[in-house]
Design an enzyme around this catalytic site. Structure first.
Site, mmCIF file in Angstrom:
data_model
loop_
_atom_site.group_PDB
_atom_site.id
_atom_site.type_symbol
_atom_site.label_atom_id
_atom_site.label_comp_id
_atom_site.label_asym_id
_atom_site.label_seq_id
_atom_site.Cartn_x
_atom_site.Cartn_y
_atom_site.Cartn_z
ATOM 1 N N ASP A 117 -4.717 41.894 30.761
ATOM 2 C CA ASP A 117 -5.231 42.648 31.901
ATOM 3 C C ASP A 117 -5.707 44.007 31.411
ATOM 4 O O ASP A 117 -4.939 44.767 30.798
ATOM 5 C CB ASP A 117 -4.108 42.817 32.941
ATOM 6 C CG ASP A 117 -4.627 43.244 34.298
ATOM 7 O OD1 ASP A 117 -5.846 43.446 34.434
ATOM 8 O OD2 ASP A 117 -3.807 43.361 35.226
ATOM 9 N N ASP B 72 -11.624 41.652 34.838
ATOM 10 C CA ASP B 72 -10.753 42.412 33.944
ATOM 11 C C ASP B 72 -9.440 41.726 33.584
ATOM 12 O O ASP B 72 -8.562 42.363 32.999
ATOM 13 C CB ASP B 72 -10.450 43.781 34.554
ATOM 14 C CG ASP B 72 -9.724 43.677 35.896
ATOM 15 O OD1 ASP B 72 -9.767 42.612 36.514
ATOM 16 O OD2 ASP B 72 -9.121 44.685 36.318
ATOM 17 N N GLU B 73 -9.274 40.448 33.880
ATOM 18 C CA GLU B 73 -8.034 39.785 33.498
ATOM 19 C C GLU B 73 -8.264 38.294 33.298
ATOM 20 O O GLU B 73 -9.167 37.702 33.887
ATOM 21 C CB GLU B 73 -6.926 40.010 34.538
ATOM 22 C CG GLU B 73 -7.247 39.492 35.921
ATOM 23 C CD GLU B 73 -6.082 39.651 36.881
ATOM 24 O OE1 GLU B 73 -4.938 39.393 36.484
ATOM 25 O OE2 GLU B 73 -6.330 40.021 38.032
#
Length: 432
Positions: free
Chosen positions: A17, A111-112
């Site tokens: 993350d 983003d993860e």
């Protein structure tokens, strides 16, 4: 509790993350803001925070909070409007890095992502070593940090990455799961929203351990059969879900870095034409049509922007790609800005054999596409650049070479679904 370091026996799942992703990318672009509170979001009374640095979070600022309230909590914060095209570009590069380690990558957002690294151990070490390797590569290549959770299941790995933030790695081995999981609040369980959490609190269940020791039938009566069973299983760390890879969207393109910065729109237009012709040739050789055309422009200060447009009819014709790319560039209104790099990319590809072609009333029997197919045949016989638009001859007076004195370097990117040269699964290549 989880172990902050050491071997990761029994662990094959990573949850990676990015830390305050949008805000971190903005700070990378504006290094003078490092160490200060930064908010990315809309301004004005109706603006909402989409991301905030940890310096801003210390004041209670968080995502989805009205920007006006965030500024009351942290009056010294810098508010930036955000640049989704830039964040998408950084995300694409990060996901390409993940796929260079394992094809089993399941993105959850920009983003993860989850990674199953069970097949990468002989090459890169155990899951903890791979996690540290990814953290170092992300920082070196993108200038931002990420946090990694290492566990035997997706659920525990995601919780571990949250506990590792910011800029950390946490391993939770199978024997440690109960010690890590049971002290957490019930709201940490996947699927527990505000209403479910309120119901659990009314039942006196405040921690995951409290819930774990309630008979499953009691949970089913209070929460429903499906929810009760789901939460009971999670409370004991049982999560059978596998990492499901997300096939990267097919695309292909070319980009050029100039040896010296260029500010002449005519030169940029010729470059866009060349890149469009190359991209169209690759589409035709692969049997693809493009639904979307995008351009990339990198300025002298390395700031980068992208723009895209979806076509009414998919195409593999270089002139049509160029017309769209040029219109996107001209719409930027750059006014002689100094440019370091330009690129053209064909995206959302579809099989040319199965895509319907739109017939135009009054169109000539033989059109631009036929001319470009003839140029392809000439190139196969006489070499690349044997036939090209006359405009491109202005580059040197002869095809196949760059302009004298520019020192152009090429960064022609492979189709992002190209096969791994070693024979492995499809991987996404970074654009540069």
């Amino acid at each position: 509790m989880g172990s902050p370091a050491g071997r990761a026996e029994g662990c094959s799942v990573l949850h990676v993350d990015m830390d305050a992703f949008f805000a971190s990318v903005e700070v990378r672009r504006r290094p003078e803001l490092a160490g200060t509170p930064v908010i990315v979001g809309g301004a004005g009374n109706r603006g909402v925070v989409t991301s905030a640095t940890y310096e801003a979070r210390r004041y209670g600022v968080h995502a989805a909070m009205p920007t006006a309230r965030a500024l009351r909590l942290c009056p010294t914060a810098t508010v930036l409007p955000g640049d989704m095209a830039l964040y998408t570009e950084v995300s694409r590069s990060v996901m390409a890095l993940f796929r260079s380690v394992t094809p089993l990558v399941e993105p959850l957002s920009l983003d993860e992502a989850f990674l199953d690294v069970s097949g990468a151990g002989r090459r890169l070490g155990d899951a903890a070593e791979i996690g540290e390797y990814l953290r170092a590569r992300v920082f070196d290549e993108q200038g931002i940090t990420c946090s990694v959770g290492v566990a035997g299941t997706k659920f525990v790995a995601k919780l571990a990455s949250a506990r590792a933030k910011p800029d950390g790695l946490l391993i939770v081995r199978p024997p440690e799961v109960m010690d890590f999981l049971h002290p957490l609040p019930v709201g940490a369980l996947w699927g527990v929203g505000p209403k479910t959490e309120e119901s659990l609190l009314r039942l006196g269940l405040r921690t995951v351990g409290d819930l774990a020791h309630v008979p499953v039938k009691t949970l089913q009566r209070g929460l429903g059969a499906a929810v009760g069973t789901h939460l009971h299983e999670l409370s004991w760390g049982r999560d059978p879900r596998r990492v499901v890879p997300d096939e990267p969207e097919k695309s292909t393109g070319h980009e050029e870095t100039f040896g010296t910065d260029v500010d002449d729109p005519a030169v940029i237009h010729r470059e866009l034409l060349l890149l469009s012709e190359r991209t169209a040739g690759r589409l035709r050789s692969g049997g693809w049509l493009a639904r979307t055309v995008s351009i990339k422009v990198r300025f002298a200060d390395f700031a980068t922007i992208t723009r895209s447009r979806t076509l009414d009819v998919p195409t593999d014709v270089g002139q049509e790609l160029y017309d769209t790319a040029r219109a996107l560039f001209d719409a930027l209104g750059l006014d002689r800005a100094r440019i370091r790099l330009v690129g053209v990319r064909a995206e959302r590809l579809v099989d040319a054999g199965s895509a319907p072609r739109q017939l135009e009333l009054g169109a000539r029997e033989r059109g631009r596409r036929d001319a470009e197919l003839a140029a392809d045949r000439a190139a196969r016989r006489f070499g690349a650049g044997a036939v090209r638009p006359a405009t491109l001859l202005l580059r040197t007076g002869r095809p196949g070479t760059g302009r004298p004195g520019t020192g152009r370097t090429s960064a022609d990117s492979l189709p992002r679904t190209a096969r791994n040269p070693s024979g492995g699964s499809a991987v996404e290549y970074p654009e540069e």
